[in-house]
Write an enzyme that holds these catalytic residues in place. Sequence first.
Site, PDB file in Angstrom:
ATOM      1  N   THR A 221       0.824  -1.199   0.000  1.00  0.00           N
ATOM      2  CA  THR A 221       0.000   0.000   0.000  1.00  0.00           C
ATOM      3  C   THR A 221       0.866   1.261   0.000  1.00  0.00           C
ATOM      4  O   THR A 221       1.970   1.234   0.531  1.00  0.00           O
ATOM      5  CB  THR A 221      -0.837  -0.043   1.303  1.00  0.00           C
ATOM      6  OG1 THR A 221      -1.714  -1.144   1.213  1.00  0.00           O
ATOM      7  CG2 THR A 221      -1.625   1.220   1.539  1.00  0.00           C
ATOM      8  N   GLY A 251     -10.126  -3.454   3.261  1.00  0.00           N
ATOM      9  CA  GLY A 251      -9.191  -3.332   4.374  1.00  0.00           C
ATOM     10  C   GLY A 251      -9.274  -1.978   5.055  1.00  0.00           C
ATOM     11  O   GLY A 251     -10.284  -1.276   4.966  1.00  0.00           O
ATOM     12  N   GLY A 273      -0.453  -2.367   6.266  1.00  0.00           N
ATOM     13  CA  GLY A 273      -0.268  -3.595   7.027  1.00  0.00           C
ATOM     14  C   GLY A 273      -1.473  -4.498   6.897  1.00  0.00           C
ATOM     15  O   GLY A 273      -2.306  -4.313   5.995  1.00  0.00           O
TER      16      GLY A 273
HETATM   17  N1  ASP Z   1      -3.592  -2.377   4.634  1.00  0.00           N
HETATM   18  C1  ASP Z   1      -3.883  -2.909   3.337  1.00  0.00           C
HETATM   19  C2  ASP Z   1      -5.125  -3.727   3.402  1.00  0.00           C
HETATM   20  O1  ASP Z   1      -5.305  -4.454   4.362  1.00  0.00           O
HETATM   21  C3  ASP Z   1      -2.785  -3.749   2.784  1.00  0.00           C
HETATM   22  C4  ASP Z   1      -1.421  -3.139   2.852  1.00  0.00           C
HETATM   23  O2  ASP Z   1      -1.182  -2.179   3.568  1.00  0.00           O
HETATM   24  O3  ASP Z   1      -0.561  -3.609   2.147  1.00  0.00           O
HETATM   25  O4  ASP Z   1      -5.899  -3.718   2.478  1.00  0.00           O
END
Ligand code: ASP
Length: 356
Positions: A221, A251, A273
């Site tokens: 992300t 998410g 995350g």
């Molecule tokens: N936080 C993001 C999600 O859960 C994924 C990420 O940060 O890579 O969709």
Amino acid sequence: MKLPSAFPLALAAAGLATATGLRAENPPSMNQTYGLVIHGGAGVILRQEMSAELEARYRDALTQARDAGYAVLARGDSSLDAVVAAITFMEDSPLFNAGRGAVLNADGICELDASIMDGRTQAAGAVAGVHHIKNPIRLARAVMEKSEHVMFTGDGAETFARTLGFEFVPNEYFQTELRRRQLEKAQQLEAGKKSAAALHERVTFATVDDNYLIDQIKHGTVGCVALDQHGNLAAGTSTGGMTNKKFGRVGDSPIIGAGTYASNATCAVSATGWGEFFIRLSVAHDIAAQMEYRQTPLAAAADATIAKVGKLGGDGGVIGIDRAGHVAMSFNSPGMYRGYRLSTGAGAVEIFGPAQ
Ligand code: ASP
């Protein structure tokens, strides 16, 4: 290789708020310090597994994204404009899990989420599950500025975008070969899994071989937090979510208070995350709340919240900036793509955690 399950918590690059005054080339302003922090995702990012060439590509992309946002601030424009500029750059880069290069869901397509918040007014906008919007962060901003709502999802969000003349792209524009291989790997791993937690464990702490291919299977992300010359904070986050996500899973990234938060009274935060944990702990707002109710400094608040994420079984990180120009980059995963730059002259671009 088996990784240790607990990595030393957090790097906190803090305490850079000395009021140095503006440099000669900058227009006069009310604010003593301005600057921004970016992230390009947190996860199993291992020094020994990353080639010098790939590391150089990431460093270059992070530097360009950061400096694109910084240039906006340096000419006196708003923190919102800077956040959109930095995130748009990362959405357009195939290296990050946002826009082009986003991870694939279980159906093999990219499903994108984004959000933005204005610390001055606490206005916010978000989109979830969009499939054809080239730059979801721009649509999130349009939701904030051109609608009376905070979040639009799926087809509705795209209908809204059409009324505003947004740029549409076929879903294939976002898809890359690497993400296709990551999806295949995730689905193979899933075939033998017992629970979501077991899958995460296997994906995150798999063999070197697996890690090499799927080091960003969960994370990647992008986000930006900024403080402009007028003293206004803003935060934004954009993502493809998690590889192999199903059933319209959303998410933390588009959730105000979880993945993104900004208030001039406290700070601006963007998270990355394992989103389910970040939602359950209202991560971004939790950091601001510690500052508001307990006067905890930003970096300490960020570390404390990431410690809570770890305690619950999650991993990832956050970036933050406050009105004095203190910055925080806190994470409990092996690495987090990150960078910051302040008008004091301070700045850095980093990838690996302190344990590496
Ligand atoms: N936080 C993001 C999600 O859960 C994924 C990420 O940060 O890579 O969709």
